[in-house]
Design a protein around this motif. Structure first.
Motif, mmCIF file in Angstrom:
data_model
loop_
_atom_site.group_PDB
_atom_site.id
_atom_site.type_symbol
_atom_site.label_atom_id
_atom_site.label_comp_id
_atom_site.label_asym_id
_atom_site.label_seq_id
_atom_site.Cartn_x
_atom_site.Cartn_y
_atom_site.Cartn_z
ATOM 1 N N THR A 19 0.852 -1.181 0.000
ATOM 2 C CA THR A 19 0.000 0.000 0.000
ATOM 3 C C THR A 19 0.885 1.226 0.000
ATOM 4 O OG1 THR A 19 -1.697 -1.188 1.230
ATOM 5 C CG2 THR A 19 -1.857 1.214 1.179
ATOM 6 N N ASN A 20 0.736 2.063 -1.007
ATOM 7 C CA ASN A 20 1.476 3.312 -1.089
ATOM 8 C C ASN A 20 0.993 4.207 0.040
ATOM 9 O OD1 ASN A 20 1.882 6.175 -1.830
ATOM 10 N ND2 ASN A 20 2.793 5.304 -3.687
ATOM 11 N N THR A 21 1.897 4.587 0.927
ATOM 12 C CA THR A 21 1.497 5.337 2.121
ATOM 13 C C THR A 21 1.002 6.743 1.796
ATOM 14 O OG1 THR A 21 3.798 5.986 2.483
ATOM 15 C CG2 THR A 21 3.002 4.052 3.677
ATOM 16 N N THR A 22 1.387 7.297 0.654
ATOM 17 C CA THR A 22 0.938 8.634 0.272
ATOM 18 C C THR A 22 -0.444 8.585 -0.363
ATOM 19 O OG1 THR A 22 3.223 9.308 -0.091
ATOM 20 C CG2 THR A 22 1.511 10.690 -1.061
ATOM 21 N N SER A 23 -0.600 7.729 -1.372
ATOM 22 C CA SER A 23 -1.852 7.693 -2.129
ATOM 23 C C SER A 23 -2.876 6.716 -1.560
ATOM 24 C CB SER A 23 -1.566 7.303 -3.582
ATOM 25 O OG SER A 23 -1.114 5.959 -3.653
ATOM 26 N N LYS A 24 -2.429 5.798 -0.693
ATOM 27 C CA LYS A 24 -3.281 4.744 -0.135
ATOM 28 C C LYS A 24 -3.753 3.757 -1.206
ATOM 29 C CE LYS A 24 -3.176 6.637 3.940
ATOM 30 N NZ LYS A 24 -1.961 6.425 4.662
ATOM 31 N N ASN A 26 -3.100 0.425 -3.566
ATOM 32 C CA ASN A 26 -2.355 -0.832 -3.498
ATOM 33 C C ASN A 26 -1.672 -1.097 -4.830
ATOM 34 O OD1 ASN A 26 -3.155 -2.042 -0.782
ATOM 35 N ND2 ASN A 26 -5.094 -1.353 -1.641
ATOM 36 N N ASN A 59 -10.088 2.476 1.387
ATOM 37 C CA ASN A 59 -9.432 2.111 2.647
ATOM 38 C C ASN A 59 -9.668 0.668 3.084
ATOM 39 O OD1 ASN A 59 -8.347 4.686 2.944
ATOM 40 N ND2 ASN A 59 -10.200 5.434 3.922
ATOM 41 N N TYR A 61 -8.200 -2.816 4.328
ATOM 42 C CA TYR A 61 -6.995 -3.250 5.032
ATOM 43 C C TYR A 61 -6.313 -4.411 4.323
ATOM 44 C CZ TYR A 61 -8.680 -0.343 8.832
ATOM 45 O OH TYR A 61 -9.105 0.717 9.572
ATOM 46 N N HIS A 62 -5.019 -4.515 4.537
ATOM 47 C CA HIS A 62 -4.187 -5.535 3.906
ATOM 48 C C HIS A 62 -4.778 -6.936 4.086
ATOM 49 C CE1 HIS A 62 -0.255 -6.665 2.195
ATOM 50 N NE2 HIS A 62 -0.364 -7.733 2.940
#
Length: 92
Positions: A19-24, A26, A59, A61-62
């Motif tokens: 998951t890209n932490t900036t764009s959220k 995957n 959003n 979750y993994h």
């Protein structure tokens, strides 16, 4: 759309996702050479929009993504794009 199909559960699909932490968003990562994923056309950096026809842009979750991928042990359908911004501009 990439359909990953395996006939033997001992065969891994051959990719990971992060998951890209900036764009959220995957993203596909670590596509293994000569894997089911590579043969289906997945490439590192592809953005995942849907898993098995369900959007994952809100959003998720993994662990939920893993469950969606494994809900059918023999097949997963992934809607992916290489350029998310370009894709979103086309559909707007």
């Amino acid at each position: 759309m990439c359909s990953l199909i395996r006939t033997d559960l001992a065969d891994a699909y051959g990719f990971d996702f992060i998951t890209n932490t900036t764009s959220k968003i995957n993203e596909i990562s670590n596509v293994k050479a000569d894997s089911i994923a590579e043969r289906a056309g997945l490439k590192n950096g592809h953005k995942i929009l849907e898993i098995n026809g369900e959007s994952i842009l809100d959003n998720v979750y993994h662990e939920q993504l893993i469950s969606k991928i494994l809900c059918d042990p023999y097949r997963v359908d992934l809607l992916v794009v290489s350029n998310l911004d370009g894709f979103l501009n086309k559909i707007r």
